[in-house]
Motif scaffolding. Sequence first.
Motif, PDB file in Angstrom:
ATOM      1  N   ILE A 460       0.860  -1.200   0.000  1.00 19.77           N
ATOM      2  CA  ILE A 460       0.000   0.000   0.000  1.00 19.77           C
ATOM      3  C   ILE A 460       0.885   1.235   0.000  1.00 19.77           C
ATOM      4  O   ILE A 460       1.649   1.493   0.938  1.00 19.77           O
ATOM      5  N   ASN A 461       0.811   2.000  -1.082  1.00 21.79           N
ATOM      6  CA  ASN A 461       1.598   3.228  -1.223  1.00 21.79           C
ATOM      7  C   ASN A 461       0.791   4.219  -2.051  1.00 21.79           C
ATOM      8  O   ASN A 461       0.801   4.172  -3.273  1.00 21.79           O
ATOM      9  N   PRO A 462       0.066   5.143  -1.398  1.00 16.30           N
ATOM     10  CA  PRO A 462      -0.784   6.082  -2.142  1.00 16.30           C
ATOM     11  C   PRO A 462      -0.013   7.116  -2.946  1.00 16.30           C
ATOM     12  O   PRO A 462      -0.603   7.871  -3.705  1.00 16.30           O
ATOM     13  N   SER A 463       1.324   7.173  -2.759  1.00 11.27           N
ATOM     14  CA  SER A 463       2.138   8.146  -3.508  1.00 11.27           C
ATOM     15  C   SER A 463       3.264   7.412  -4.221  1.00 11.27           C
ATOM     16  O   SER A 463       4.458   7.636  -3.987  1.00 11.27           O
ATOM     17  N   HIS A 464       2.863   6.506  -5.090  1.00 10.85           N
ATOM     18  CA  HIS A 464       3.848   5.662  -5.782  1.00 10.85           C
ATOM     19  C   HIS A 464       4.535   6.482  -6.876  1.00 10.85           C
ATOM     20  O   HIS A 464       3.878   7.212  -7.630  1.00 10.85           O
ATOM     21  N   PRO A 465       5.869   6.389  -6.991  1.00 15.45           N
ATOM     22  CA  PRO A 465       6.579   7.171  -8.021  1.00 15.45           C
ATOM     23  C   PRO A 465       6.152   6.789  -9.433  1.00 15.45           C
ATOM     24  O   PRO A 465       6.187   7.613 -10.348  1.00 15.45           O
ATOM     25  N   HIS A 466       5.715   5.512  -9.645  1.00 19.09           N
ATOM     26  CA  HIS A 466       5.262   5.101 -10.973  1.00 19.09           C
ATOM     27  C   HIS A 466       4.024   5.894 -11.397  1.00 19.09           C
ATOM     28  O   HIS A 466       3.758   6.067 -12.587  1.00 19.09           O
ATOM     29  N   ASN A 468       3.502   9.061 -10.599  1.00 19.08           N
ATOM     30  CA  ASN A 468       3.846  10.464 -10.387  1.00 19.08           C
ATOM     31  C   ASN A 468       3.455  10.937  -8.989  1.00 19.08           C
ATOM     32  O   ASN A 468       3.057  12.091  -8.791  1.00 19.08           O
ATOM     33  N   TYR A 469       3.513  10.026  -8.030  1.00 23.49           N
ATOM     34  CA  TYR A 469       3.205  10.317  -6.624  1.00 23.49           C
ATOM     35  C   TYR A 469       1.761  10.789  -6.429  1.00 23.49           C
ATOM     36  O   TYR A 469       1.426  11.385  -5.407  1.00 23.49           O
ATOM     37  N   ASN A 470       0.927  10.495  -7.410  1.00 24.72           N
ATOM     38  CA  ASN A 470      -0.476  10.934  -7.322  1.00 24.72           C
ATOM     39  C   ASN A 470      -1.435   9.742  -7.305  1.00 24.72           C
ATOM     40  O   ASN A 470      -2.615   9.888  -7.612  1.00 24.72           O
ATOM     41  N   GLY A 471      -0.965   8.569  -6.948  1.00 26.82           N
ATOM     42  CA  GLY A 471      -1.818   7.396  -6.908  1.00 26.82           C
ATOM     43  C   GLY A 471      -1.053   6.174  -6.443  1.00 26.82           C
ATOM     44  O   GLY A 471       0.153   6.229  -6.197  1.00 26.82           O
ATOM     45  N   SER A 472      -1.771   5.042  -6.339  1.00 26.55           N
ATOM     46  CA  SER A 472      -1.173   3.778  -5.907  1.00 26.55           C
ATOM     47  C   SER A 472      -1.190   2.796  -7.068  1.00 26.55           C
ATOM     48  O   SER A 472      -1.912   2.972  -8.058  1.00 26.55           O
ATOM     49  N   VAL A 473      -0.388   1.739  -6.955  1.00 25.98           N
ATOM     50  CA  VAL A 473      -0.276   0.721  -7.994  1.00 25.98           C
ATOM     51  C   VAL A 473      -1.076  -0.509  -7.578  1.00 25.98           C
ATOM     52  O   VAL A 473      -0.919  -1.014  -6.459  1.00 25.98           O
ATOM     53  N   THR A 474      -1.959  -0.979  -8.474  1.00 26.49           N
ATOM     54  CA  THR A 474      -2.732  -2.215  -8.270  1.00 26.49           C
ATOM     55  C   THR A 474      -2.513  -3.115  -9.473  1.00 26.49           C
ATOM     56  O   THR A 474      -2.970  -2.807 -10.581  1.00 26.49           O
ATOM     57  N   CYS A 475      -1.761  -4.178  -9.255  1.00 28.17           N
ATOM     58  CA  CYS A 475      -1.469  -5.131 -10.329  1.00 28.17           C
ATOM     59  C   CYS A 475      -0.851  -4.443 -11.545  1.00 28.17           C
ATOM     60  O   CYS A 475      -1.169  -4.757 -12.699  1.00 28.17           O
ATOM     61  N   GLY A 476       0.034  -3.464 -11.301  1.00 28.38           N
ATOM     62  CA  GLY A 476       0.747  -2.797 -12.373  1.00 28.38           C
ATOM     63  C   GLY A 476       0.042  -1.581 -12.943  1.00 28.38           C
ATOM     64  O   GLY A 476       0.605  -0.882 -13.778  1.00 28.38           O
ATOM     65  N   PHE A 488      -0.853   7.473 -15.997  1.00 31.28           N
ATOM     66  CA  PHE A 488       0.136   7.522 -14.917  1.00 31.28           C
ATOM     67  C   PHE A 488      -0.183   8.646 -13.938  1.00 31.28           C
ATOM     68  O   PHE A 488       0.711   9.154 -13.258  1.00 31.28           O
ATOM     69  N   CYS A 489      -1.474   9.032 -13.862  1.00 33.74           N
ATOM     70  CA  CYS A 489      -1.947  10.074 -12.929  1.00 33.74           C
ATOM     71  C   CYS A 489      -1.169  11.380 -13.110  1.00 33.74           C
ATOM     72  O   CYS A 489      -0.833  12.070 -12.124  1.00 33.74           O
ATOM     73  N   ASN A 490      -0.889  11.695 -14.353  1.00 39.40           N
ATOM     74  CA  ASN A 490      -0.050  12.872 -14.623  1.00 39.40           C
ATOM     75  C   ASN A 490      -0.856  14.095 -15.027  1.00 39.40           C
ATOM     76  O   ASN A 490      -0.294  15.096 -15.455  1.00 39.40           O
ATOM     77  N   CYS A 491      -2.166  14.019 -14.928  1.00 33.27           N
ATOM     78  CA  CYS A 491      -2.999  15.158 -15.306  1.00 33.27           C
ATOM     79  C   CYS A 491      -3.759  15.649 -14.085  1.00 33.27           C
ATOM     80  O   CYS A 491      -4.557  14.918 -13.496  1.00 33.27           O
ATOM     81  N   SER A 492      -3.501  16.883 -13.721  1.00 30.25           N
ATOM     82  CA  SER A 492      -4.162  17.486 -12.563  1.00 30.25           C
ATOM     83  C   SER A 492      -5.401  18.235 -13.036  1.00 30.25           C
ATOM     84  O   SER A 492      -5.345  19.055 -13.950  1.00 30.25           O
ATOM     85  N   ILE A 493      -6.501  17.941 -12.410  1.00 35.10           N
ATOM     86  CA  ILE A 493      -7.765  18.605 -12.761  1.00 35.10           C
ATOM     87  C   ILE A 493      -8.448  19.048 -11.479  1.00 35.10           C
ATOM     88  O   ILE A 493      -8.178  18.541 -10.391  1.00 35.10           O
ATOM     89  N   GLY A 494      -9.360  20.000 -11.596  1.00 36.69           N
ATOM     90  CA  GLY A 494     -10.145  20.396 -10.446  1.00 36.69           C
ATOM     91  C   GLY A 494     -11.274  19.409 -10.209  1.00 36.69           C
ATOM     92  O   GLY A 494     -11.700  18.688 -11.108  1.00 36.69           O
ATOM     93  N   LYS A 495     -11.785  19.380  -9.014  1.00 34.72           N
ATOM     94  CA  LYS A 495     -12.849  18.447  -8.688  1.00 34.72           C
ATOM     95  C   LYS A 495     -14.089  18.704  -9.541  1.00 34.72           C
ATOM     96  O   LYS A 495     -14.791  17.795  -9.927  1.00 34.72           O
TER      97      LYS A 495
END
Length: 776
Positions: A460-466, A468-476, A488-495
Amino acid sequence: MDWCVLSLLLLLMGKHGLCQQEEVCSKSVINSCSDCIKSGPFCSWCKQLNFTKQGEQEAVRCDTVAQLQKGGCTANEIISPQNHMVIDKEEHLSASSNDQDPVQMSPQQISLKLRPGRSTTFTVSFKRAEGYPVDLYYLMDLSYSMKDDLANVKGLGEALFAALNKITKKAQIGFGAFVDKTVLPYTNTNEEKLKKPCDENEQFCQAAFGYRHVLSMTPSQDVFNDKVNKVLISGNLDSPEGSLDAMMQAAICGDIIGWRNSSTRLLVLATDAGFHMAGDGKLAGILEPNDEMCHMNNGLYTKSSDMDYPSVGQLAMQLEKNNIQPIFAVTKNMKDVYTELSKMIPKSEVGVLSSDSKNVVGLIEDAYNKLSSKVTLTHDVLPDNVKVTYKPNCANPIQEGNNKGICDKVPVGQEISFNVTVTADSCMEEKSFTISPLGIKDKLTVTISTNCECQCNDPINPSHPHCNYNGSVTCGICSCTEGYVGQFCNCSIGKKDEQTLRASCKKDTGTECEGRGDCVCGICYCHKTEKGKSYYGPFCECDDEHCEKFDNKQCAGNGECKCGRCKCYDGFDGSACQCQTSDQSCRTINNTVCYGRGTCKCNFCECKEGYQRPFCEKCLGCSDPCSTKLTCIECLGFGSGPLKEKCSAACNISHQIVDKFSISGNECYQKDSEGCWIKFKLEQLVGEDNYFAEILEEKVCPEPPNVTAIIGGSIAAVAVIGILLLMLIKLLIHMKDLKEFKKFQNEQKKSKWAEADNPLFKNATTKTVNPMFTGE
């Protein structure tokens, strides 16, 4: 040799032969590891990071193990659930029945965790225990025709026990009897006949009954003889008997009959007649179906006259459920009937009785040997989408479909086995079913569940470098935190803007990037096609691999595929560039193309609606030009009709006035607005609504009426009609008067008047005679 023929020849080479099942993974919509595992039995998932690149579809992680390794995924990064089997209970087979509870089948409990579509096979062993207990219930027809047979059965106790003691030292015998329902039309319901339904000369006869339980299971020969000797014959009206009623109660009233848990249960049915079945009760007004419940009170079946007979299917199910093996001891004339019944009841035998049932002991002994030496392994109701097949391993296997395994002529003490293969076709929750030999209490409980989830064991790592530190990895695959999207969670958007951003990646179908790409920050990053090229377009809607084919060639080899459409080379035409550009076959005799009533495509005329191939010359279903062009012909040829004020503007028809026709067009004969008949001919020219007309210069009009003649004729006609009516009236009056006069004459002839004068009548003249006158 053809490969298919070679495959058939090598089919028996086993899993190491050339005919193994080909491992393929048929993928559909894959968004996760679980989706992949559920897609097929050989689909595996690569959880290796960076296995996919930016814009590449995550579905490439799903494939067979061989293909994933070929693509660069290491073996320890591949998730491919396998089948697992655990034997929960396996007691050893008993050598004899001396054990308190002999074991004849092993194992007893198995747990299976299966991959959907992949089968697993396990072995079930069986061995007949020597001296296994036997319970025999003798169920006898006591209708009057069985009188002689009853007399012989009363002396069979010793012989029956002797025969059973050859088989086992733990034998028990019970006895029951049946006739039929005590209602019309099966039994005479006269009060005296109910008490004594036998022949008038019969002294010993018991009252009518449906089914009576006489003796529960007993090991005592004396008790059996005593009870059976007290049994009396009975009777009924019709020939078929209530056999199925009696067998149903004997099967389900186990506590009353005395069936033991660990025994071979035999039900002997002795009869010389057929049987009633479900639906026959309607003849007596009995409509309630058999409820397959025990209804016994003081040894009598209490619902005999209230409930219909059971169906053969109901009886077969209860006999199998209670491990009861029926033996039909019937007379020769009934053998065929009960042979057909035996086919529908598993584990049953038919034997032919002699006329007085003296051979019943030998018949039972032979039937028991056949039943006990034939081992049939099968299952109860299976869960949905589960299949079970059997392969017997014995000297005399019998193949009767895949839903049972049969070994015949199995001697006592010989161990045999069955290979049982179980397959689950889809994911399911944990369920159970049982496997057992027919007629034997031993059971194997199989608990089955499916393995449809991936156990990736990701930390469990909610800031996984894979990611971009904006999510966790589940089965790759990255699972982005709120406010971030992208592969790769590389797009920042507003809610608030996330749905709007995703909507910009949707076209007409409402699917992001047409399902062919990833929506990253409102822009579609297209995936690669199966051939390695990329989809393209703002919504990844285009590719150059799926255009129409002709002769199994894309764009017929005469063009290029661009965004799903064929772009033809010069000189070629058609949706698949399958035609050469030419109109030679569309040319008509006057050198027009399809008479101007169609277009030439692929050197064939495609006609406008109604016009017919090959050259669109004639029209079927079109309106009649004679009637549609009449108003124009009238105004052009004669200056009359509703269009006479705007004839030149409304009517664009070439025409000429003639005294006779010179063209070969469609000849028309129509009545104009003034009631005159016009003759003209129409010749259709090139084009859809282009005609040339020839109009005869004279039209035929009707002559005006002669008023004087009409008026004179009318007056004359009225006068003639009036005279005729007067004459007719005079004739009728004359005929009536004549009829009345004739009637008067007839009545006058019938009257009888007195000839004497009326004494009341006095003549007006009086005649007086002078007495003194002498006449001189």
